[in-house]
Design an enzyme around this catalytic site. Sequence first.
Site, PDB file in Angstrom:
ATOM      1  CG  PHE A  25     -13.519 -40.191  13.005  1.00  0.00           C
ATOM      2  CD1 PHE A  25     -12.836 -41.378  13.154  1.00  0.00           C
ATOM      3  CD2 PHE A  25     -14.898 -40.217  13.045  1.00  0.00           C
ATOM      4  CE1 PHE A  25     -13.498 -42.572  13.348  1.00  0.00           C
ATOM      5  CE2 PHE A  25     -15.589 -41.410  13.241  1.00  0.00           C
ATOM      6  CZ  PHE A  25     -14.889 -42.578  13.390  1.00  0.00           C
ATOM      7  CB  CYS A  31     -27.191 -34.282   7.841  1.00  0.00           C
ATOM      8  SG  CYS A  31     -28.002 -35.898   7.682  1.00  0.00           S
ATOM      9  CB  CYS A  46     -32.431 -38.644  10.801  1.00  0.00           C
ATOM     10  SG  CYS A  46     -31.357 -39.481  11.973  1.00  0.00           S
ATOM     11  CB  CYS A  49     -28.695 -36.636  14.923  1.00  0.00           C
ATOM     12  SG  CYS A  49     -27.021 -36.392  14.333  1.00  0.00           S
ATOM     13  CG  ASP A  50     -24.838 -39.660  18.644  1.00  0.00           C
ATOM     14  OD1 ASP A  50     -24.568 -39.398  17.452  1.00  0.00           O
ATOM     15  OD2 ASP A  50     -24.428 -40.686  19.210  1.00  0.00           O
ATOM     16  CB  THR A  51     -23.257 -36.223  15.158  1.00  0.00           C
ATOM     17  OG1 THR A  51     -23.103 -37.596  15.484  1.00  0.00           O
ATOM     18  CG2 THR A  51     -21.959 -35.696  14.588  1.00  0.00           C
ATOM     19  CD  GLU A 116     -18.717 -44.705  10.744  1.00  0.00           C
ATOM     20  OE1 GLU A 116     -19.485 -44.060  11.459  1.00  0.00           O
ATOM     21  OE2 GLU A 116     -17.913 -45.547  11.163  1.00  0.00           O
ATOM     22  CG  HIS A 204     -16.420 -43.401  20.212  1.00  0.00           C
ATOM     23  ND1 HIS A 204     -17.188 -44.417  19.715  1.00  0.00           N
ATOM     24  CD2 HIS A 204     -17.155 -42.281  20.065  1.00  0.00           C
ATOM     25  CE1 HIS A 204     -18.339 -43.924  19.269  1.00  0.00           C
ATOM     26  NE2 HIS A 204     -18.341 -42.632  19.474  1.00  0.00           N
TER      27      HIS A 204
HETATM   28  S1  SF4 Z   1     -27.735 -39.551  12.609  1.00  0.00           S
HETATM   29 FE1  SF4 Z   1     -27.319 -37.351  12.257  1.00  0.00          FE
HETATM   30  S2  SF4 Z   1     -25.827 -37.315  10.623  1.00  0.00           S
HETATM   31 FE2  SF4 Z   1     -26.779 -39.360  10.590  1.00  0.00          FE
HETATM   32  S3  SF4 Z   1     -28.494 -39.189   9.163  1.00  0.00           S
HETATM   33 FE3  SF4 Z   1     -29.287 -38.729  11.179  1.00  0.00          FE
HETATM   34  S4  SF4 Z   1     -29.194 -36.484  11.311  1.00  0.00           S
HETATM   35 FE4  SF4 Z   1     -27.851 -37.098   9.647  1.00  0.00          FE
END
Ligand code: SF4
Length: 210
Positions: A25, A31, A46, A49-51, A116, A204
Site C-alpha cells: 500500500f 487530498c 468530503c 474520511c477515516d484516513t 483508489e 483488514h
Molecule cells: S475519504 Fe479522505 S482521502 Fe478520500 S476523498 Fe475523502 S478526504 Fe480525501
Amino acid sequence: MIYSVKECFLTLQGEGVQSGSRAVFLRFAGCNLWSGREQDRATAQCNFCDTDFVGTDGEGGGKFKDAQAVAAHVEKLWGSGGQERLVVITGGEPMLQLDKELVDSLHARGFRVAVETNGTLPAVPDLDWVCVSPKSGTEVVQRQGNELKLVWPQEGIDPAELEEWNFDHFLVQPMDCVNRAEALKAAVGLAMDRPKWRLSLQAHKVIGLP
Ligand code: SF4
C-alpha cells in the site's frame, strides 16, 4: 518530481474485489477534498474520511526524489517473490501526484498498479486497476474503471445514476462512522434492492491489519 508519501507498507488488501490479496500500500499525502485537519472537517467537501494522509511521517513514508526511488522502495517492501506483484496506490487523493513515469517505473519492476481515487481528477494512463469511490457533492470525471466503490449512506448520491457509469464491478461499503450499525443496514439494504451492487466489508479492520 518530488513525491510525498504518507506511508507505505506490505499488507493484505482489505476492501473490494481484490480483498485478501497481498499488496504494498502506497499512501500519498494530501487530498483535494479535505485538508486532513479536524478543524476543517465540517466545511470540507468530503467529511467522513477515516484516513490520516497529512505529512510524510507514517510507516515507510517520506519524500522521494523521483519515480525510480518510489518504485525501489515499493519493491523492497514487497520482498522476495517475483510473481503477482501488486501495489495499491491510495491517499489522500493519489491523482494529485501519481504520473505516468511512476506507473512505468512500477511496471518495470513487475508490479500491477492499482489505484483508489475519489474520481474528481482523471486517472493517469496504463493503470491495471482503477477503483473510484465517489463523494457526494463532487464532480466525478473518472466514470470508468474496474471497480466503483460506494461508501454508504451518502445523502445526495443516487445509486441508479451511478449504475450508468462504465465499471466492471459495483460495490457498496458501509460507512465507518459512529452510526456503524445503521450504515451496515443501509448498505445491506442497497445490495438487496439493487442486485448490480455487491456488499464490500473492510476485512483488514476485522483481522487487525492497517
Ligand atoms: S475519504 Fe479522505 S482521502 Fe478520500 S476523498 Fe475523502 S478526504 Fe480525501
